[in-house]
Design an enzyme around this catalytic site. Structure first.
Site, short mmCIF file in Angstrom:
data_model
loop_
_atom_site.label_atom_id
_atom_site.label_comp_id
_atom_site.label_asym_id
_atom_site.label_seq_id
_atom_site.Cartn_x
_atom_site.Cartn_y
_atom_site.Cartn_z
N GLU A 147 0.82 -1.21 0.00
CA GLU A 147 0.00 0.00 0.00
C GLU A 147 0.85 1.26 0.00
OE1 GLU A 147 -3.79 1.59 2.62
OE2 GLU A 147 -3.45 -0.53 2.31
N LYS A 148 2.01 1.20 0.67
CA LYS A 148 2.88 2.36 0.79
C LYS A 148 4.33 1.93 0.65
CE LYS A 148 -0.30 4.70 3.96
NZ LYS A 148 -0.47 5.27 5.33
N ASP A 198 -2.82 -3.30 3.29
CA ASP A 198 -3.48 -3.50 4.58
C ASP A 198 -4.62 -4.50 4.40
OD1 ASP A 198 -1.82 -1.74 5.85
OD2 ASP A 198 -3.19 -0.05 5.77
N ASP A 217 -7.75 -5.21 4.82
CA ASP A 217 -9.13 -4.78 5.02
C ASP A 217 -9.73 -4.50 3.64
OD1 ASP A 217 -8.01 -2.37 4.25
OD2 ASP A 217 -8.15 -1.46 6.24
N TYR A 241 -1.82 -3.31 13.54
CA TYR A 241 -2.70 -2.53 12.65
C TYR A 241 -3.76 -1.78 13.45
CZ TYR A 241 -5.81 -1.59 8.69
OH TYR A 241 -6.60 -0.99 7.74
N ARG A 258 -6.49 0.25 12.41
CA ARG A 258 -7.85 0.51 11.93
C ARG A 258 -8.74 -0.73 12.12
NH1 ARG A 258 -7.66 4.97 7.89
NH2 ARG A 258 -5.55 5.78 7.91
#
Length: 735
Positions: A7-8, A102, A104, A319, A321
């Site tokens: 993701e990053k 991530d 999700d 994580y 979130r």
């Protein structure tokens, strides 16, 4: 080639370090022998705006509504086009793609949307990353899932994006156009989640404004028994009480006080029960945000940003979130490593860790309670706490203490209830005696050990630390009676902590019975990952304003909520939609059916609004009345005397003149316009003689951003001078 999409860049770097992939390319890391890791910089793709589909949508009008794309399209974000091309070339060469974003639904969508756009047909695997320390990454690499298991997360994300688009684009345009017809010039942002959230605050503020306090009376009596004295609280009879059990008859209260003072009484009940209280569960994101708001006054977004830094930058916690406060049974094997890492990271917790019993079975370990992510806990990695900001360390300290608490014995106490009977009058006293602190030794007080903002019951009887030993049937003497005048109070204004709680437990605020029962245990308003952004978005869009710790609805918010249909502002409706999204994410729902329902409903609503537009916008119509006083504060233009309005630009707020012949703009200073300083009024640089200009930002040597004079000869001359609005003349700057 095996391609891992993160993701990053930081996530890719951590994954590469564990996999032993070390060769850096342009936008990716590889090992030269068939493995490459790249990153997506978040969402590289964004949905088309209406005018991307058709030029006619550039102008906002009722005639072009409703807008409902037959075929959904997306485009590459301009800022991410270079990385997009890198991923495109790598996907063309890939034999297997490992989604390593991530774990999700949004993370899944970041990778899947790209694979769909590139028409990738090869196998897909899922690396389920929940923490970025070495141990957690290795565990994720050992337990890779087949991509078929997680593709429902992608469908749920697409459904959420498209539903939000349909609601937001249509309703925002429709009501903005209607409001302009009655003279309201601001844009009205209407959303599937933000509007019900604003409605919650509006409803609470209206209840407070319309609340009519009424008096009631309480009575405390001093009771003497053989082994000492204690205070007891009067229990008024039903015939003189309101529905909360509060006495509303002052004369009767005074009569009782006179009758019992100095009178003989009897202990009608004396009961002591042993009690235990287990340690609070580890945090999920919402409980962490509530805790931080209550204890340190952090906004939900500040807490999320700090928690994200602990996860990504420091590798100190898992994580963030997450909506789960439980841990999988498999996490038990990490207990020794995590506790050891806490000591290696900070010797000050060695005593707390030494008191932990690692064999203790905590209720936090429960596979049946696990959702997509487990609770936020420390990682088994040594971390550099000196590199953390104050906010980051405060959250880290809370997270580690809540984790260590799982391995401490329960807090044990005796709870005593004494009932006193004096004639026909009843009194009661409650006491709590601490026997064993257990996990509470990790915290200084009850406020530190509770994530929720419980509020204080200022009207009810208070627990006393110690009550004398009494027995049932024992005689007593009431030696004093004191009546206190009180007034009923409304529910308090929302704070960030209580609004987060309301969004999470939305069923408490839903009046529609068909939603209330369904939502009690299953859904909330928004998700833990989005609630902070929703609240901040409501502030930025002018619907809510912060007053110290309180969140207050603006006139603009009250006007909007007064005119939008109940279904749009209903917490029940949007929470029910969130529940459907969760069904899609678990493979139990259908994306096409969901979108058909949303689109059909919006189309029908827009058509009704268009038909009723002439009535709604007439001088006595509901819109004209609602928005009459909703424009907010205005000021006179410094140039022409016209009306200035506060506007939001890409660089923050500013003030713009509404006079067509002027159109001057002025900077915003704490909600008020600030007159620009003319060039001839600026001081000359004391070093080079060139004129100085007023600038905003961090002056050299300063820690905080502020206004200061900077030389126009920069960068050749870097001279600065302090700027103060309080000084009377520019000459004083040289004092």
């Amino acid at each position: 080639m095996d391609l891992y999409i993160c993701e990053k860049p930081s996530q890719a770097k951590d994954l590469a370090a564990v996999m032993g992939v070390t060769q850096h390319g342009d936008g990716f890391i590889h090992d030269g022998s068939g493995r490459a890791i790249t990153w997506a910089l978040g969402h590289l793709l964004e949905l088309y705006m209406p005018d991307d589909y058709d030029e006619k949508y550039k102008a906002w009008s009722l005639e072009t509504l409703p807008i409902s794309p037959e075929s959904w399209r997306s485009k590459v974000r301009r800022s991410s086009s270079k990385q997009y091309k890198v991923i495109e070339q790598l996907v063309k060469k890939a034999s297997t793609v490992y989604i390593s974003t991530d774990y999700d639904r949004e993370g899944e969508a970041i990778a899947r949307s790209l694979l769909d756009r590139f028409r990738y047909q090869g196998p897909v695997k899922r690396v389920c990353l929940t923490a970025l320390d070495e141990s957690s990454i290795r565990k994720a690499l050992r337990n890779i899932k087949d991509g078929k298991e997680t593709i429902p997360l992608y469908y749920a994300s697409l459904s959420r994006q498209r539903a939000d688009w349909v609601v937001g684009m249509n309703m925002s345009r429709c009501y903005t156009v209607l409001a302009r017809e009655v003279g309201f010039g601001q844009t009205l942002h209407i959303g599937r989640v933000i509007t019900p959230t604003v409605a919650l605050v509006c409803q609470r503020d209206s209840e407070i404004a319309n609340f009519k306090p009424s008096p009631f009376w309480t009575m405390d009596v001093g009771v003497s028994v053989q082994n000492g004295q204690f205070l007891a609280h009067w229990v008024p009879p039903e015939e003189c009480s309101d529905d909360q059990g509060r006495c509303t008859n002052k004369a009767y209260a005074e009569q009782v006080a006179a009758q019992v003072k100095g009178a003989q009484a009897l202990i009608s009940k004396a009961e002591t029960k042993a009690g235990k209280e287990s340690a609070p569960l580890p945090f999920d994101l919402t409980s962490l945000q509530q805790y931080a708001a209550k204890r340190w006054g952090y906004s939900a977004q500040e807490t999320l940003d700090a928690a994200q830094a602990l996860y990504e930058k420091h590798k100190a916690t898992t994580y963030p979130r997450t909506d789960c406060r439980y841990l999988p049974e498999s996490q038990k094997e990490d207990i020794p490593d995590i506790l050891q890492a806490l000591i290696l990271s900070d010797q000050r917790v060695s005593g707390l860790v030494a008191g932990a019993d690692q064999s203790r079975s905590s209720r936090a370990f429960n596979d049946k309670k696990i959702t997509a992510h487990h609770a936020i806990i420390p990682t088994p990695a040594k971390t550099n706490i000196s590199a953390m900001s104050e906010k980051e360390f405060n959250l880290y300290d809370a997270i580690r203490r809540f984790y260590i608490a799982q391995f401490y014995s329960p807090f044990e106490f005796n709870k005593t209830t004494i009932d006193v009977q004096c004639g026909n009058h009843s009194f009661t006293a409650n006491g709590k005696t601490h026997l064993r602190q257990g996990w509470k030794v990790l915290f200084n007080n009850d406020a530190e050990s509770s994530p929720q903002d419980e509020g204080d019951d200022l009207d009810g009887p208070k627990e006393q630390e110690k009550l004398p030993k009494v027995s049932q049937g024992e005689p007593a003497l009431i030696n004093d009676s004191v009546i206190t005048d009180k007034m009923t109070r409304p529910s308090p204004h929302f704070t960030e902590a209580t609004l987060l709680s309301a969004m999470e437990n939305i069923a408490r605020f839903v009046t529609e019975e068909k939603f209330k029962q369904v939502l009690k245990d299953t859904a909330g308003l928004g998700t833990p990952a989005t609630r902070a952004g929703i609240i901040q978005g409501a502030v930025d869009k002018g619907y809510l304003q912060r007053k110290k710790k309180l969140l207050i609805a603006t006139d603009k918010a009250h006007a909007l909520i007064a005119v939008v249909p109940a279904a749009i502002k209903s917490p029940g409706m949007t929470a029910a939609w969130e529940q459907e999204l969760e069904k899609i994410a678990t493979g139990n729902g259908n994306m096409s059916v969901f979108m058909q329902q949303i689109s059909g409903w919006i189309v029908q609503m827009i058509q009704q609004l268009k038909q009723n537009a002439p009535t709604l916008t007439q001088p006595e119509g509901i819109l004209a009345k609602a928005f009459k006083n909703a424009e907010g504060p205005t000021h006179d233009c410094f140039n022409c005397g016209g009306k200035l309005k506060r506007l939001k630009g890409k660089n923050g707020f500013f003030w713009g003149c509404q006079n067509e012949t002027c159109k001057k703009t002025f900077p915003d200073n704490r909600g008020k316009p600030e007159k620009r300083i003319a060039a001839e009024d600026c001081p000359d640089c004391p070093d080079c003689g060139k004129p100085m200009r007023l600038r905003k930002g961090k002056a050299p040597g300063k820690k905080r951003a502020s206004s200061f004079w900077g030389c126009t000869g920069y960068p050749d001359c870097k001279s600065t001078m302090p700027y103060s609005r309080k000084k009377k003349s520019l000459e004083e700057l040289f004092d």
